[in-house]
Design a protein around this motif. Structure first.
Motif, PDB file in Angstrom:
ATOM      1  N   GLU A 104       0.845  -1.187   0.000  1.00 29.20           N
ATOM      2  CA  GLU A 104       0.000   0.000   0.000  1.00 29.20           C
ATOM      3  C   GLU A 104       0.881   1.238   0.000  1.00 29.20           C
ATOM      4  OE1 GLU A 104      -3.425   1.968   2.808  1.00 29.20           O
ATOM      5  OE2 GLU A 104      -3.018  -0.168   2.961  1.00 29.20           O
ATOM      6  N   LYS A 105       0.652   2.120  -0.953  1.00 33.94           N
ATOM      7  CA  LYS A 105       1.390   3.377  -1.023  1.00 33.94           C
ATOM      8  C   LYS A 105       0.443   4.511  -0.687  1.00 33.94           C
ATOM      9  CE  LYS A 105       4.711   1.865  -4.444  1.00 33.94           C
ATOM     10  NZ  LYS A 105       5.291   2.068  -5.771  1.00 33.94           N
ATOM     11  N   LYS A 106       0.933   5.417   0.126  1.00 32.33           N
ATOM     12  CA  LYS A 106       0.124   6.567   0.518  1.00 32.33           C
ATOM     13  C   LYS A 106       0.890   7.848   0.210  1.00 32.33           C
ATOM     14  CE  LYS A 106      -2.057   4.220   4.389  1.00 32.33           C
ATOM     15  NZ  LYS A 106      -2.253   4.195   5.842  1.00 32.33           N
ATOM     16  N   SER A 114       4.563   7.313   1.681  1.00 30.51           N
ATOM     17  CA  SER A 114       4.881   6.197   2.568  1.00 30.51           C
ATOM     18  C   SER A 114       4.269   4.934   1.972  1.00 30.51           C
ATOM     19  CB  SER A 114       4.328   6.450   3.971  1.00 30.51           C
ATOM     20  OG  SER A 114       2.920   6.480   3.942  1.00 30.51           O
ATOM     21  N   PHE A 115       4.819   3.810   2.370  1.00 21.10           N
ATOM     22  CA  PHE A 115       4.264   2.555   1.897  1.00 21.10           C
ATOM     23  C   PHE A 115       4.378   1.520   3.014  1.00 21.10           C
ATOM     24  CE2 PHE A 115       8.728   2.132   1.020  1.00 21.10           C
ATOM     25  CZ  PHE A 115       9.011   0.799   1.237  1.00 21.10           C
ATOM     26  N   SER A 116       3.496   0.535   2.916  1.00 21.10           N
ATOM     27  CA  SER A 116       3.542  -0.573   3.872  1.00 21.10           C
ATOM     28  C   SER A 116       3.323  -1.868   3.102  1.00 21.10           C
ATOM     29  CB  SER A 116       2.478  -0.404   4.952  1.00 21.10           C
ATOM     30  OG  SER A 116       1.190  -0.472   4.386  1.00 21.10           O
ATOM     31  N   THR A 117       3.889  -2.932   3.619  1.00 23.08           N
ATOM     32  CA  THR A 117       3.760  -4.239   2.999  1.00 23.08           C
ATOM     33  C   THR A 117       3.308  -5.233   4.049  1.00 23.08           C
ATOM     34  OG1 THR A 117       5.550  -3.740   1.463  1.00 23.08           O
ATOM     35  CG2 THR A 117       4.984  -6.052   1.737  1.00 23.08           C
TER      36      THR A 117
END
Length: 163
Positions: A104-106, A114-117
């Motif tokens: 997920e990229k924000k 920012s991004f999360s995996t």
């Protein structure tokens, strides 16, 4: 974990301590201290650090349940936050492999990005008497459900009980 048993001496009535700690009393205080520090570090690494990485604490494992139903084995894995396309369910020989990956990229204010995996991997040996050609997987309401239909031999047969 260290535990000790206190036992009175027969001759003098004094109490002696029998320790279940293998290195205690053998003149290895440095090894005992090192073991305690290692245990503390291990606990900090796997319990305290995720709270530092992310303001909200999260569990890195899925809730996982296998039911043995008359017609099939049913695997339910709670996997919130994924989409059906994030999953990869494969049969490798006699192993069932469940994988999921979601990125997920924000974009924030002032071109901040920012991004999360989120990732999951689980592999298990198929139970005996599974019809591997008809395995089915669905994802609905945050739950991945994999149905492993049984062969005729795996379904068994009812044996009457006489009395």
């Amino acid at each position: 974990m260290t535990s000790a048993v206190t036992k009175p001496k027969k001759e003098t009535g004094e109490k002696t301590t029998l320790s279940r700690e293998p290195l205690q009393g053998l003149g290895f205080p440095a090894l005992n201290r090192m073991r305690q520090e290692f245990d503390e570090l291990w606990n900090k690494l796997f319990h305290d650090v995720p709270a530092i990485w992310n303001a909200e604490r999260f569990d890195l494992r899925w809730s996982f349940d296998i039911e043995d139903q008359p017609e099939a084995y049913v695997i339910n894995a709670e996997a919130p936050g994924f989409e059906a396309g994030d999953f990869n369910v494969e049969l490798r020989g006699d192993n069932l492999v469940l994988q999921a990956r979601h990125e997920e990229k924000k974009k924030g204010a002032k071109d901040d990005e920012s991004f999360s995996t989120s990732e999951f991997y689980r592999s298990m040996t198929l139970p005996p008497f599974v019809d591997a050609k008809h395995i089915d997987a669905t994802y609905k309401n945050g739950v991945l459900q994999v149905t492993l239909p049984k062969t005729a031999e795996g379904k068994g047969r009812k044996i009457p009980v006489q009395g």
